[in-house]
Scaffold this motif. Structure first.
Motif, short mmCIF file in Angstrom:
data_model
loop_
_atom_site.label_atom_id
_atom_site.label_comp_id
_atom_site.label_asym_id
_atom_site.label_seq_id
_atom_site.Cartn_x
_atom_site.Cartn_y
_atom_site.Cartn_z
N GLY A 291 3.77 -5.73 11.21
CA GLY A 291 2.77 -6.21 12.18
C GLY A 291 2.97 -5.51 13.51
N GLY B 184 0.80 -1.22 0.00
CA GLY B 184 0.00 0.00 0.00
C GLY B 184 0.83 1.27 0.00
N GLU C 281 -2.32 5.49 7.74
CA GLU C 281 -3.53 5.43 6.91
C GLU C 281 -3.29 6.05 5.52
OE1 GLU C 281 -5.61 3.37 8.05
OE2 GLU C 281 -4.57 3.43 9.97
N SER C 282 -3.24 5.16 4.57
CA SER C 282 -2.89 5.56 3.19
C SER C 282 -3.77 6.68 2.66
CB SER C 282 -2.98 4.34 2.26
OG SER C 282 -4.25 3.71 2.38
N ARG D 284 -3.26 -15.39 12.63
CA ARG D 284 -3.25 -14.32 13.62
C ARG D 284 -4.59 -14.20 14.34
NH1 ARG D 284 -1.38 -8.58 11.33
NH2 ARG D 284 0.72 -9.05 10.68
N TYR E 219 -9.53 -3.00 1.61
CA TYR E 219 -8.15 -3.18 2.12
C TYR E 219 -8.11 -4.11 3.35
CZ TYR E 219 -3.29 -1.27 2.36
OH TYR E 219 -1.93 -1.08 2.34
N GLN F 156 2.38 -1.16 10.30
CA GLN F 156 2.02 -1.29 8.89
C GLN F 156 2.76 -0.28 8.02
OE1 GLN F 156 -2.29 -0.82 9.13
NE2 GLN F 156 -2.57 -3.02 9.12
N VAL F 157 2.83 -0.62 6.74
CA VAL F 157 3.17 0.37 5.72
C VAL F 157 1.91 0.63 4.91
CG1 VAL F 157 5.62 -0.19 5.52
CG2 VAL F 157 3.99 -1.49 4.17
#
Ligand SMILES: N[C@@H](CCC(=O)N[C@@H](CS)C(=O)NCC(=O)O)C(=O)O
Length: 212
Positions: free
Chosen positions: A42, A16, A69-70, A121, A110, A55-56
């Motif tokens: 993670g 993302g 948050e993209s 997980r 997403y 996250q990325v």
């Protein structure tokens, strides 16, 4: 420009972070990329500084603050350089539609990856893990079919007006269920994605992120 005045994008190729890298590039915002190992992402990840979900993309602003948050990042880039026109003008009928589908892509589609990529997980036994993966895949495909119906024209999602939706469509259709599925099931989105693939200014970004 000194490095501490630049944006720093924590990124993993193809992920993302590609959305944000593309928008920073289109807007000519000075930034540098810090690649982080996808396998180490993670909660608790040491590489994604300041992002509790590990996250990325994670974006470090010039003042050192951390943004996650993209879509928030893309909207921030739009605010920084409105001439890039990542959103249609306020008052245009295309504006509410673009907001709707951008939010749908990040808030509904997403997260199917968050829950389906590594189901161990979230659920313990193997049968449930398999089921979770299958159901998130199915749910994602159903949602993409919904988006397909919203594509307003060519070459872009909104018709003749380019927007960030075109970047999201181009990048996210490279993810599961991937381009062959989209070509067979979502021809309008595929056409948008192919137009996005051709954006001259983004050829370096696509190459860095492993696009075909
Ligand atoms: N809501 C976040 C989602 C980001 C996200 O899920 N990134 C993926 C890579 S594409 C990730 O870092 N996954 C690792 C994890 O969630 O542990 C956004 O829009 O930026």
């Amino acid at each position: 420009m000194a490095d501490d005045q630049k944006y720093r994008l924590l990124a993993s190729p193809g992920s993302g972070s590609t959305l944000v890298e593309a928008c920073l590039t289109l807007a000519s915002v000075p930034f540098e990329i810090q690649d982080v190992n996808y396998a180490a992402l993670g909660p608790g990840s040491k590489e994604t500084q300041g992002n509790p979900l590990g996250q990325v993309p994670t974006l470090i602003l010039p003042d050192g603050s951390v943004m996650t948050e993209s879509l928030a990042m893309v909207l921030h880039i739009h605010d920084l350089v409105p001439e890039t026109a990542l959103l249609p003008a306020v008052g245009s009928p295309a504006r509410p539609m673009s907001l709707r589908w951008l939010v749908f892509m990040v808030a509904a589609i997403y997260p199917t990856f968050t829950f389906g990529d590594d189901p161990s997980r979230w659920v313990a036994d193997e049968a449930s893990q398999k089921m979770l993966r299958t159901r998130t895949n199915m749910g994602r495909e159903a949602m993409w079919r919904q988006v397909e119906e919203a594509v307003a024209g060519t070459p872009w999602f909104l018709g003749t007006t380019f927007s960030a939706l075109d970047i999201f469509a181009t990048v996210m259709t490279r993810w599961r269920p991937r381009r062959d599925w989209f070509a067979a099931n979502c021809p309008r989105l595929t056409a948008v994605a192919r137009a996005g693939d051709e954006i001259e200014a983004l050829q370096g970004v696509w190459a860095r992120n492993g696009a075909d």
